[in-house]
Enzyme design. Structure first.
Site, PDB file in Angstrom:
ATOM      1  N   ASP A   1       0.856  -1.125  -0.109  1.00  0.00           N
ATOM      2  CA  ASP A   1      -0.096   0.079   0.177  1.00  0.00           C
ATOM      3  C   ASP A   1       0.807   1.118   0.012  1.00  0.00           C
ATOM      4  O   ASP A   1       0.314   2.185   0.629  1.00  0.00           O
ATOM      5  CB  ASP A   1      -0.932  -0.111   1.264  1.00  0.00           C
ATOM      6  CG  ASP A   1      -1.733  -1.261   1.141  1.00  0.00           C
ATOM      7  OD1 ASP A   1      -2.396  -1.677   0.269  1.00  0.00           O
ATOM      8  OD2 ASP A   1      -2.120  -1.748   2.527  1.00  0.00           O
TER       9      ASP A   1
ATOM     10  N   LYS B   1       2.189   2.322  -5.109  1.00  0.00           N
ATOM     11  CA  LYS B   1       3.235   1.868  -6.110  1.00  0.00           C
ATOM     12  C   LYS B   1       2.261   2.006  -7.457  1.00  0.00           C
ATOM     13  O   LYS B   1       2.956   2.560  -8.627  1.00  0.00           O
ATOM     14  CB  LYS B   1       3.411   0.282  -6.079  1.00  0.00           C
ATOM     15  CG  LYS B   1       4.290   0.162  -5.067  1.00  0.00           C
ATOM     16  CD  LYS B   1       4.590  -1.376  -4.851  1.00  0.00           C
ATOM     17  CE  LYS B   1       3.338  -2.351  -4.527  1.00  0.00           C
ATOM     18  NZ  LYS B   1       2.986  -2.207  -3.125  1.00  0.00           N
ATOM     19  N   GLY B   2       0.864   2.018  -7.527  1.00  0.00           N
ATOM     20  CA  GLY B   2      -0.036   2.035  -8.627  1.00  0.00           C
ATOM     21  C   GLY B   2       0.293   3.424  -9.072  1.00  0.00           C
ATOM     22  O   GLY B   2       0.343   3.415 -10.647  1.00  0.00           O
TER      23      GLY B   2
ATOM     24  N   GLY C   1      -4.082  -4.375  -4.233  1.00  0.00           N
ATOM     25  CA  GLY C   1      -4.908  -3.330  -4.598  1.00  0.00           C
ATOM     26  C   GLY C   1      -4.420  -1.947  -5.045  1.00  0.00           C
ATOM     27  O   GLY C   1      -3.654  -1.395  -4.092  1.00  0.00           O
ATOM     28  N   HIS C   2      -4.168  -1.791  -6.238  1.00  0.00           N
ATOM     29  CA  HIS C   2      -3.692  -0.560  -6.846  1.00  0.00           C
ATOM     30  C   HIS C   2      -4.560   0.726  -7.211  1.00  0.00           C
ATOM     31  O   HIS C   2      -5.533   0.238  -7.987  1.00  0.00           O
ATOM     32  CB  HIS C   2      -2.699  -0.710  -7.965  1.00  0.00           C
ATOM     33  CG  HIS C   2      -1.400  -1.636  -7.678  1.00  0.00           C
ATOM     34  ND1 HIS C   2      -0.649  -2.422  -8.752  1.00  0.00           N
ATOM     35  CD2 HIS C   2      -1.100  -1.864  -6.407  1.00  0.00           C
ATOM     36  CE1 HIS C   2       0.293  -2.885  -8.064  1.00  0.00           C
ATOM     37  NE2 HIS C   2       0.038  -2.847  -6.728  1.00  0.00           N
TER      38      HIS C   2
ATOM     39  N   GLN D   1       2.282  -5.977  -3.154  1.00  0.00           N
ATOM     40  CA  GLN D   1       2.473  -6.049  -1.835  1.00  0.00           C
ATOM     41  C   GLN D   1       3.802  -5.233  -1.504  1.00  0.00           C
ATOM     42  O   GLN D   1       3.906  -4.369  -2.248  1.00  0.00           O
ATOM     43  CB  GLN D   1       2.639  -7.466  -1.301  1.00  0.00           C
ATOM     44  CG  GLN D   1       1.154  -8.072  -1.037  1.00  0.00           C
ATOM     45  CD  GLN D   1       0.760  -8.760  -2.472  1.00  0.00           C
ATOM     46  OE1 GLN D   1       1.559  -9.640  -2.986  1.00  0.00           O
ATOM     47  NE2 GLN D   1      -0.357  -8.609  -3.049  1.00  0.00           N
TER      48      GLN D   1
ATOM     49  N   THR E   1     -10.041  -5.127   1.177  1.00  0.00           N
ATOM     50  CA  THR E   1     -10.741  -5.578   2.067  1.00  0.00           C
ATOM     51  C   THR E   1     -11.442  -4.302   2.656  1.00  0.00           C
ATOM     52  O   THR E   1     -12.446  -4.580   3.373  1.00  0.00           O
ATOM     53  CB  THR E   1      -9.925  -6.403   2.930  1.00  0.00           C
ATOM     54  OG1 THR E   1      -9.043  -5.396   3.551  1.00  0.00           O
ATOM     55  CG2 THR E   1      -9.325  -7.356   2.491  1.00  0.00           C
ATOM     56  N   GLY E   2     -11.186  -3.145   2.248  1.00  0.00           N
ATOM     57  CA  GLY E   2     -11.834  -2.157   2.998  1.00  0.00           C
ATOM     58  C   GLY E   2     -11.501  -2.079   4.520  1.00  0.00           C
ATOM     59  O   GLY E   2     -11.837  -1.179   5.503  1.00  0.00           O
TER      60      GLY E   2
ATOM     61  N   ARG F   1      -6.100   0.433   7.802  1.00  0.00           N
ATOM     62  CA  ARG F   1      -4.735   0.416   7.735  1.00  0.00           C
ATOM     63  C   ARG F   1      -4.235   0.826   9.066  1.00  0.00           C
ATOM     64  O   ARG F   1      -4.977   1.831   9.791  1.00  0.00           O
ATOM     65  CB  ARG F   1      -4.079   1.080   6.690  1.00  0.00           C
ATOM     66  CG  ARG F   1      -4.509   0.396   5.422  1.00  0.00           C
ATOM     67  CD  ARG F   1      -3.864   0.870   4.215  1.00  0.00           C
ATOM     68  NE  ARG F   1      -4.321   0.544   2.864  1.00  0.00           N
ATOM     69  CZ  ARG F   1      -4.498   1.517   1.949  1.00  0.00           C
ATOM     70  NH1 ARG F   1      -4.190   2.645   1.934  1.00  0.00           N
ATOM     71  NH2 ARG F   1      -4.835   0.707   0.523  1.00  0.00           N
TER      72      ARG F   1
ATOM     73  N   LEU G   1       3.921  12.811   0.966  1.00  0.00           N
ATOM     74  CA  LEU G   1       4.161  13.578   1.573  1.00  0.00           C
ATOM     75  C   LEU G   1       3.236  14.608   2.326  1.00  0.00           C
ATOM     76  O   LEU G   1       3.314  14.779   3.512  1.00  0.00           O
ATOM     77  CB  LEU G   1       5.519  14.127   1.144  1.00  0.00           C
ATOM     78  CG  LEU G   1       6.553  14.984   1.889  1.00  0.00           C
ATOM     79  CD1 LEU G   1       7.180  14.212   3.064  1.00  0.00           C
ATOM     80  CD2 LEU G   1       7.350  15.854   0.958  1.00  0.00           C
TER      81      LEU G   1
ATOM     82  N   GLY H   1       5.472  12.488  -3.985  1.00  0.00           N
ATOM     83  CA  GLY H   1       4.143  12.372  -4.190  1.00  0.00           C
ATOM     84  C   GLY H   1       3.484  13.381  -3.124  1.00  0.00           C
ATOM     85  O   GLY H   1       3.739  13.153  -2.138  1.00  0.00           O
TER      86      GLY H   1
HETATM   87  P1  IMP Z   1      -2.517 -12.935   1.838  1.00  0.00           P
HETATM   88  O1  IMP Z   1      -1.777 -12.246   0.684  1.00  0.00           O
HETATM   89  O2  IMP Z   1      -3.865 -12.511   1.470  1.00  0.00           O
HETATM   90  O3  IMP Z   1      -2.211 -14.296   2.174  1.00  0.00           O
HETATM   91  O4  IMP Z   1      -2.213 -11.786   3.254  1.00  0.00           O
HETATM   92  C1  IMP Z   1      -1.361 -12.027   4.075  1.00  0.00           C
HETATM   93  C2  IMP Z   1      -0.696 -10.885   4.444  1.00  0.00           C
HETATM   94  O5  IMP Z   1      -0.463  -9.708   3.642  1.00  0.00           O
HETATM   95  C3  IMP Z   1      -1.987 -10.265   5.473  1.00  0.00           C
HETATM   96  O6  IMP Z   1      -1.346  -9.349   6.605  1.00  0.00           O
HETATM   97  C4  IMP Z   1      -2.508  -9.032   4.534  1.00  0.00           C
HETATM   98  O7  IMP Z   1      -3.033  -7.993   4.839  1.00  0.00           O
HETATM   99  C5  IMP Z   1      -1.187  -8.623   3.774  1.00  0.00           C
HETATM  100  N1  IMP Z   1      -1.338  -8.178   2.431  1.00  0.00           N
HETATM  101  C6  IMP Z   1      -1.906  -8.988   1.225  1.00  0.00           C
HETATM  102  N2  IMP Z   1      -1.747  -8.053   0.056  1.00  0.00           N
HETATM  103  C7  IMP Z   1      -1.552  -6.909   0.441  1.00  0.00           C
HETATM  104  C8  IMP Z   1      -1.567  -5.571  -0.188  1.00  0.00           C
HETATM  105  O8  IMP Z   1      -1.636  -5.539  -1.436  1.00  0.00           O
HETATM  106  N3  IMP Z   1      -1.545  -4.491   0.753  1.00  0.00           N
HETATM  107  C9  IMP Z   1      -1.260  -4.703   1.992  1.00  0.00           C
HETATM  108  N4  IMP Z   1      -1.147  -5.735   2.598  1.00  0.00           N
HETATM  109  C10 IMP Z   1      -1.437  -6.925   1.754  1.00  0.00           C
END
Ligand code: IMP
Length: 423
Positions: A13, A16-17, A40-41, A222, A299-300, A303, A330, A412
């Protein structure tokens, strides 16, 4: 810059997108090398917001967009995304999917949810998209791959073989309903008919592009600290977001990579469970979450915000061979009079270190040592280049560069494509 990797330098998060979207304008190919719809980008372009889970962000610029062998693909999610894009007048025609990428099947999603539930308090907090179970089957050599979509007979056979085992697990271990072969086979065949035109030899495609001197962007999903081998295990994802994996995930050699751009927020966020030394106290965290709109794209979920952690960033520079940094968001820090920066960890034995602990028990008990730096308390909207930043913001960027020995080339200052300052 023939091959450039863009890698998340924190827990994902990082924005990067947006950076990929910006650099995609000058690239010929944009490729994702690992992960699946757990990513999620968000990209804001032409005043419109696009959220991608599967597609490389380069698709917006009409660039050849690759899902490499290291990815796991959920056909249903991918097709929904393709349809959503086409409804908005953007063609998914430039998409190419590696036949070696693995498929996320319905049982992977069921098992992901069920195993998290079983873990109870110890759960990882996965996105429940079936990522871990799909990569586990890949490693166990019982996965179903994108190339299996090319032949309905093979596809059905593979589903039948998988279900013979998965249904036992689902019923006996997780107490869930089993899947019906005919139903699953018909559903996947319907997806297959639509995805077949996108399947290609993407390793060859990228190699040919590089030989022709084209610019290739390799986009990690990720972030570094979620890396299966080097992240904060077991609170990690099941693939390797770190830059080295870009070569195996695409199918090119390590000598082809010229640059590695690490993307880091000006602070830190983490979703899901796991230790987080520079995490903010709840009041401040709530404030920053609102200012930075720190809610998960997939997932909404809320963070968890924290202050910038130079120990973790130094680790990311090491693991990825980062050649420059893009510092995002920033502007979100603009309303603080003072900022904390984590410069060292204090370990359980009382020692302090600038280096990331090698062992889990040290990391779990690491306390942050903060340095307080002045904030700038003014918007950054009028800055056109890095030189226009207020002194304190410039000082913040300098501190990062000096601590890490890596230049910050991009900063940014807002959500839109054009709100990025270059050196
Ligand atoms: P999984 O990748 O769904 O198996 O989740 C494993 C861990 O990676 C969890 O803590 C998720 O919240 C985290 N995670 C997976 N994808 C992302 C992402 O795109 N951004 C932030 N955290 C992520």
């Amino acid at each position: 810059m023939p091959a450039t990797v863009i890698v998340g330098a924190q827990w994902g998060d990082e924005g990067k997108g947006k950076i990929v979207d910006l650099l995609a304008q000058e690239s010929d190919l944009v490729c994702r090398y690992q992960g699946g719809p757990n990513a999620g980008h968000t990209v804001i372009a032409h005043g419109e917001t696009f959220k991608f889970r599967h597609l490389p962000s380069g698709i917006l610029s009409g660039k050849t967009s690759v899902l490499g062998a290291g990815c796991v693909v959920d056909p249903e999610v991918l097709l929904e995304e393709i349809d959503g894009l086409e409804q908005r007048g953007i063609s998914a025609e430039p998409l190419r999917i590696s036949g070696n990428a693995h498929l996320i099947m319905p049982w992977h999603i069921a098992i992901d949810g069920a195993s998290e539930k079983r873990l109870g308090k110890l759960q990882i907090g996965t996105t429940r998209r079936g990522i871990g179970p799909a990569y586990a089957d890949k490693a166990a050599r019982i996965g179903i791959r994108v190339q299996d979509l090319l032949d309905p007979k093979i596809l059905r056979q593979k589903i039948e073989t998988a279900l013979a085992e998965k249904n036992v697990w689902l019923e006996r271990v997780y107490e869930l309903e089993p899947f019906e072969l005919d139903e699953v086979a018909a559903r996947e065949e319907a997806f297959a008919r639509r995805l077949r035109p996108f399947v290609a030899d993407t390793s060859l495609l990228v190699d040919e592009a590089l030989r022709a001197g084209k610019r290739v962007l390799l986009e990690g999903a990720q972030g570094t600290l979620l890396d299966l081998d080097h992240g904060t295990y077991p609170f990690v994802t099941s693939s390797n977001p770190t830059a080295g994996a870009a070569t195996t995930g695409i199918g090119i050699g390590p000598t082809r990579i010229d640059e590695v751009i690490g993307v880091s927020k000006a602070y830190v966020t983490r979703v899901g469970a796991g230790p987080f030394p520079s995490e903010m106290e709840p009041m401040l965290a709530g404030q920053l979450r609102e200012l930075g709109q720190e809610y998960g794209t997939v997932t909404g979920r809320n963070r968890r915000p924290g202050w910038l952690d130079l120990v973790a960033l130094r680790y990311a520079v090491r693991l990825n061979g980062i050649t420059s940094l893009a510092l995002t968001k920033l502007d979100v820090l603009s309303s603080f009079d003072e900022l904390e920066v984590c410069v060292r960890y204090r370990l359980p034995d009382g020692s302090e270190s600038e280096n990331f602990p090698a062992h889990q028990s040290d990391f779990h008990h690491a306390a942050p040592v903060f340095e307080t730096v002045p904030g700038w308390s003014q918007p950054l909207d009028d800055c056109a280049t890095l030189a226009d930043l207020p002194d304190a913001a410039r000082g913040y960027v300098d501190l990062i560069e000096q601590a890490l020995g890596v230049p910050v080339e991009l900063v940014g200052t807002g959500a839109a494509r054009e709100q990025v300052l270059a050196r």
